[in-house]
Design an enzyme around this catalytic site. Structure first.
Site, short mmCIF file in Angstrom:
data_model
loop_
_atom_site.label_atom_id
_atom_site.label_comp_id
_atom_site.label_asym_id
_atom_site.label_seq_id
_atom_site.Cartn_x
_atom_site.Cartn_y
_atom_site.Cartn_z
N GLY A 64 0.78 -1.17 -0.16
CA GLY A 64 0.10 0.04 0.15
C GLY A 64 0.86 1.32 -0.17
O GLY A 64 0.62 2.12 0.74
N GLY B 23 -0.12 5.41 -1.05
CA GLY B 23 -0.92 6.54 -0.32
C GLY B 23 -0.31 7.42 0.57
O GLY B 23 0.89 7.66 0.17
N GLN B 24 -1.01 8.22 1.17
CA GLN B 24 -0.27 9.51 1.85
C GLN B 24 0.74 9.04 2.76
O GLN B 24 1.65 9.59 2.74
CB GLN B 24 -1.59 9.94 2.65
CG GLN B 24 -1.15 11.44 3.37
CD GLN B 24 -2.23 11.70 4.23
OE1 GLN B 24 -2.91 11.12 4.94
NE2 GLN B 24 -2.19 13.15 4.61
N ASP C 154 2.03 -2.19 -4.63
CA ASP C 154 0.62 -1.45 -4.59
C ASP C 154 -0.22 -1.81 -5.83
O ASP C 154 0.52 -2.65 -6.62
CB ASP C 154 0.59 0.17 -4.78
CG ASP C 154 -0.49 0.69 -3.94
OD1 ASP C 154 -1.83 0.33 -4.22
OD2 ASP C 154 -0.42 1.58 -2.99
N ILE C 155 -1.42 -1.74 -5.76
CA ILE C 155 -2.23 -2.35 -6.85
C ILE C 155 -2.05 -1.57 -8.33
O ILE C 155 -2.42 -2.27 -8.98
CB ILE C 155 -3.86 -2.47 -6.44
CG1 ILE C 155 -4.39 -1.29 -5.77
CG2 ILE C 155 -4.04 -3.81 -5.57
CD1 ILE C 155 -5.81 -1.34 -5.64
N TYR D 107 -14.56 1.83 9.05
CA TYR D 107 -13.03 1.86 9.36
C TYR D 107 -12.79 1.82 10.85
O TYR D 107 -11.73 1.45 11.05
CB TYR D 107 -12.82 2.97 8.77
CG TYR D 107 -11.47 3.74 8.81
CD1 TYR D 107 -10.47 2.96 8.28
CD2 TYR D 107 -10.92 5.01 9.59
CE1 TYR D 107 -9.17 3.52 8.50
CE2 TYR D 107 -9.94 5.33 9.62
CZ TYR D 107 -8.95 4.63 9.16
OH TYR D 107 -7.60 5.08 9.36
N LYS E 180 -10.43 -1.29 12.28
CA LYS E 180 -9.37 -0.99 13.06
C LYS E 180 -9.18 -1.40 14.35
O LYS E 180 -8.23 -1.88 14.90
CB LYS E 180 -8.91 0.46 12.89
CG LYS E 180 -8.45 1.28 11.67
CD LYS E 180 -7.22 0.64 11.19
CE LYS E 180 -6.79 1.15 9.71
NZ LYS E 180 -5.59 0.40 9.23
C1 AKB Z 1 -9.58 9.41 8.31
O1 AKB Z 1 -9.85 10.66 8.52
O2 AKB Z 1 -10.18 8.36 8.10
C2 AKB Z 1 -8.10 9.34 8.91
C3 AKB Z 1 -7.74 8.67 10.05
C4 AKB Z 1 -7.93 9.50 11.32
O3 AKB Z 1 -7.78 7.40 10.24
N1 AKB Z 1 -7.24 10.36 8.43
#
Ligand code: AKB
Length: 311
Positions: free
Chosen positions: A9, A12-13, A35-36, A140, A144
């Site tokens: 990955g 990304g940022q 990365d993909i 998300y 996590k």
């Molecule tokens: C998001 O905004 O989803 C991310 C994070 C805080 O993990 N930057």
């Protein structure tokens, strides 16, 4: 012994900056960006790889026999709400595929990023502690949180040395963020310089923990360099960063661009996500265990961002 490092990955940022930082320390050829998609300015070594493709990953591990792995591939908070099942699949199955291979190939150290998104509406919002109620309400966030539990489980069960940071919103000028709730704090700089104004999708008073990318990359390298005995948190470390609101950031930008104006867009779905997250974070475990110390405050971060984007 020389390290061989896979960064999964890498486009990304975080990946873009981490690959260059790791290459400075370990040498270009020792750090394989994966990365993909090929990035626009692909720098070798680079491998096309999809963390959901178990067989492709196995070939990658066989080819390089990595000693360290950084798994950064994920869908972030805002985009995850648009594609909930995809976010769960990528964030969970991708993690488990990589953890299993790391065990099989006896990888020495693994890094996996978590986020302030693991906290939720019932977590304390000010100075959120390392251990408290966690009831994330985004896919998300709960992917996590589940990922953190898996990392700790792989450490306890298989002795895999996985390390992790709960990143705050990350602000940098080298790479664009993609699909997060904290992305406003990067977009605002680009629009302040190109248009002199910015329509912010979060309200003026929404305080969130943020961090300048220089600090985030340094934290990652410091955590990965720390002696294993010092790591007492095997889920993921809180990192506090700088807490500010869009209004505070706009005022700081105005010190450099006095004509800059900000307006606020109502009813953006990202507001509800931000409202469920901490305003500030207690990172005393990181300070105590691996001597973490923040360098950039709001003023220094703002002036560095403006200087570099102008260039
Ligand atoms: C998001 O905004 O989803 C991310 C994070 C805080 O993990 N930057």
């Amino acid at each position: 012994m020389a390290e061989t490092i896979l960064v999964l990955g890498s486009n990304g940022q975080i990946g873009t900056e981490l690959v260059s930082a790791l290459r400075q320390v370990h040498g270009t050829n020792q750090v394989i960006a994966c990365d993909i998609k090929e990035p626009l300015n692909a720098s070798s070594p680079f491998e096309l790889s999809d963390v959901l493709d178990k067989d492709g990953l196995l070939q990658l591990f066989k080819k390089y026999q990595p000693t360290q792995v950084y798994l950064l591939a994920a869908l972030l908070s805002a985009i995850g709400e648009q594609k909930p099942k995809k976010a769960w699949e990528l964030n969970m199955d991708g993690l488990l595929n990589v953890l299993d291979l790391c065990v099989d190939f006896k990888v020495k150290r693994v890094f996996w990023p978590s986020s302030i998104a693991v906290f939720g509406p019932h977590s304390p919002r000010e100075n959120t502690p390392q251990y408290c109620v966690m009831d994330p309400n985004t896919v998300y966030g709960f992917s996590k949180l589940a990922g953190e539990r898996w990392c700790e489980y792989y450490f306890q069960k298989y002795g895999l040395d996985v390390r992790s940071i709960r990143y705050p919103g990350l602000i940098g000028w080298k790479a664009a963020p993609g699909g997060g709730t904290t992305d406003y704090a990067v977009h605002i700089f680009h629009e302040a310089l190109s248009k002199g104004s910015y329509a912010c999708f979060l309200s003026a008073q929404t305080a969130l923990p943020m961090m300048y990318m220089e600090d985030a990359i340094r934290a990652t390298l410091e955590l990965m360099d720390a002696q294993a005995e010092k790591i007492t948190v095997r889920s993921s470390y809180n990192l506090g960063g700088i807490s500010f609101t869009p209004e505070m950031l706009a005022a700081e930008i105005r010190k450099h661009i006095p004509e800059f104006t900000i307006s606020y867009v109502d009813k953006d779905p990202r507001q509800a996500i931000a409202d469920s997250w901490p305003k500030s974070i207690d990172d005393s475990f990181a300070q105590k265990d691996w001597s973490w110390k923040l360098k950039y405050d709001l003023a220094e971060m703002t002036s560095d961002m403006i200087k570099n984007i102008k260039k």
